[in-house]
Every structure is written in C-alpha cells, then in structure tokens.
Design an enzyme around this catalytic site. Structure first.
Site, PDB file in Angstrom:
ATOM      1  N   CYS A   1       0.837  -1.202   0.000  1.00 17.22           N
ATOM      2  CA  CYS A   1       0.000   0.000   0.000  1.00 17.22           C
ATOM      3  C   CYS A   1       0.877   1.259   0.000  1.00 17.22           C
ATOM      4  CB  CYS A   1      -0.963  -0.041   1.197  1.00 17.22           C
ATOM      5  SG  CYS A   1      -2.294   1.170   1.086  1.00 17.22           S
TER       6      CYS A   1
ATOM      7  N   HIS B   1      -3.406  -5.780   1.382  1.00 17.74           N
ATOM      8  CA  HIS B   1      -2.630  -5.958   2.608  1.00 17.74           C
ATOM      9  C   HIS B   1      -2.527  -7.422   3.042  1.00 17.74           C
ATOM     10  CE1 HIS B   1      -2.221  -1.698   4.004  1.00 17.74           C
ATOM     11  NE2 HIS B   1      -3.180  -1.554   3.097  1.00 17.74           N
TER      12      HIS B   1
ATOM     13  N   GLU C   1      -0.499  -8.645   5.171  1.00 13.80           N
ATOM     14  CA  GLU C   1      -0.155  -8.749   6.594  1.00 13.80           C
ATOM     15  C   GLU C   1      -1.385  -8.807   7.481  1.00 13.80           C
ATOM     16  OE1 GLU C   1      -0.256  -6.079   4.896  1.00 13.80           O
ATOM     17  OE2 GLU C   1      -0.537  -4.272   6.088  1.00 13.80           O
TER      18      GLU C   1
END
Length: 229
Positions: free
Chosen positions: A85, A194, A196
């Site tokens: 991002c 994302h 993560e």
C-alpha cells in the site's frame, strides 16, 4: 532470517507486518525512518499507512528518508523488498518500481475484502503460490490506482512482472486491473492490498469469499522465508 520493517511518521501497519514475519518463521527487526543502518537484515518490508501525512504526494517524502537510501543501495544488490500500500507508493516514488499510484477513479477511500489472481510466482515473495491461484486479502486505500505509460505497461505485461491482478471488478481504476508488480529481478514487489492482515485464521477475510479461512496473505511471507533459507 532477519526481516526489517520500516516505520515512518504516519505508518500504521508495522505491527501487523512484524507479526506476519514471525508467523512465517522469520525474525522481525524494527527500522526507523531516520536509520542509516539496516541492522544486518536479509530483507525489508515497507508497510502501509500515511507516511509523513501523505503530504506532497503519497510516498514522495518517505522516498527521501535516510533509511530509504540504504534500502535502495541494498535492493540494487538483490535484497528482497516488499512494499504494501503506502510502501508500494514509496517504492514507485523512490524509483525502485516504475509507475505511480494515484487517486482512486471514484475519488473515495475503499476498504473491503479483495479477490486477486497470482499472475507470477517468479518473485521472492510469491514462489509459494501456484500461478493462477486466487486469493482473498484486505484492500484499503484512497490512492491505489496504478498508472504508467503504455510502454511501461506493455513491458510489465510482456516480461511477466504483473504479480497480482484484481478480480471481481477493478476497485480503483488501476491500468489493466494491476494490483501488484515486480522489478526486473523479482526481488522487489509492490502491491496495494494488505497480506499482513490475512495471516491468522479468524483475523483476515473469513467470509464465503475468504477461500482459505483468511490466511492467504501468510504465503507471501512464507515465500520469502523459502528464498532466504
């Protein structure tokens, strides 16, 4: 394997990125934007957020931070780097990846579970997937529309450097539905969604669309560990 996770003023997701590294079997190392030493790490993650308030352009000021000169120097010698991002925006602004991320075409911030297709497994961050795999990870951005000159897009497509592509509709107007790209070596990857946030069952996407109980993102970090071993 030590993986550095950089925090700039305004970074939001460094904690989740460090947790993802731990769950994949690595040792996360905290890096600060003013550092001039990467503390012996084997790879670097630039997480999401709003570095320096996204003033000027998203990622433009962060690209000039002292730690980034070290990242650029090491990346040119083959060190794996992942930009997520805002981190993807920083990689484009620093010249490590081509193109730019601009305002979403609908002019709104978007936050949703996003289905992607893995287009390339020839990178340090996607070797654990099979080409054509479809995954679901969170997407959250206001400036996530990937744009580049037609010649650059043709080069990325022709060289197999489009790593992830949006499915089920383009969420931001990105050229060719591009969600993530790699450099010429496959060591440097940037993506807007994302991973993560999708590394533990029950915490990532876990809806009907979350085809693997919300842990699709973990494979990206496990891929790196496989490369570093």
């Amino acid at each position: 394997m030590k993986v550095g996770v950089i925090t700039f003023p305004g970074t939001l997701d460094e904690g989740d990125a460090r947790r993802a590294v731990r769950l994949a079997g690595g040792e996360p190392v905290e890096l600060w934007h003013a550092d001039r030493d990467l503390k012996g790490v084997d790879a670097v993650i630039i997480p999401g957020g709003f570095s320096y308030g996204d003033y000027l352009r998203c990622g433009a000021i962060a690209a000039l931070a002292p730690v980034m000169q070290e990242v650029i120097d090491r990346a040119k010698t083959g060190m794996p780097v992942l930009g997520i991002c805002n981190g993807f925006q920083v990689l484009c602004e620093s010249g490590l990846l081509p193109g730019a991320l601009v305002r979403n075409d609908h002019q709104k911030f978007i936050c949703r579970e996003q289905r992607l297709r893995v287009e390339s497994t020839s990178t340090a961050w996607t070797s654990g997937f099979a080409e054509g795999d479809e995954i679901v990870i969170p997407l959250k951005n206001g400036e996530g529309s990937y744009q580049a000159h037609d010649e650059t897009i043709a080069e990325l497509e022709g060289e197999g450097r489009v790593v992830f592509r949006y499915l089920d509709g383009n969420p931001n107007g990105s050229h060719n539905d591009i969600a993530g790209i790699a450099d010429e070596t496959g060591s440097i990857v940037g993506l807007m969604p994302h991973p993560e946030h999708a590394v533990e069952a029950g915490f990532g996407p876990d809806s009907q669309a979350g085809i693997r109980t919300g842990t699709d993102g973990l494979v990206i970090f496990q891929s790196l560990m496989g490369v570093l071993r």
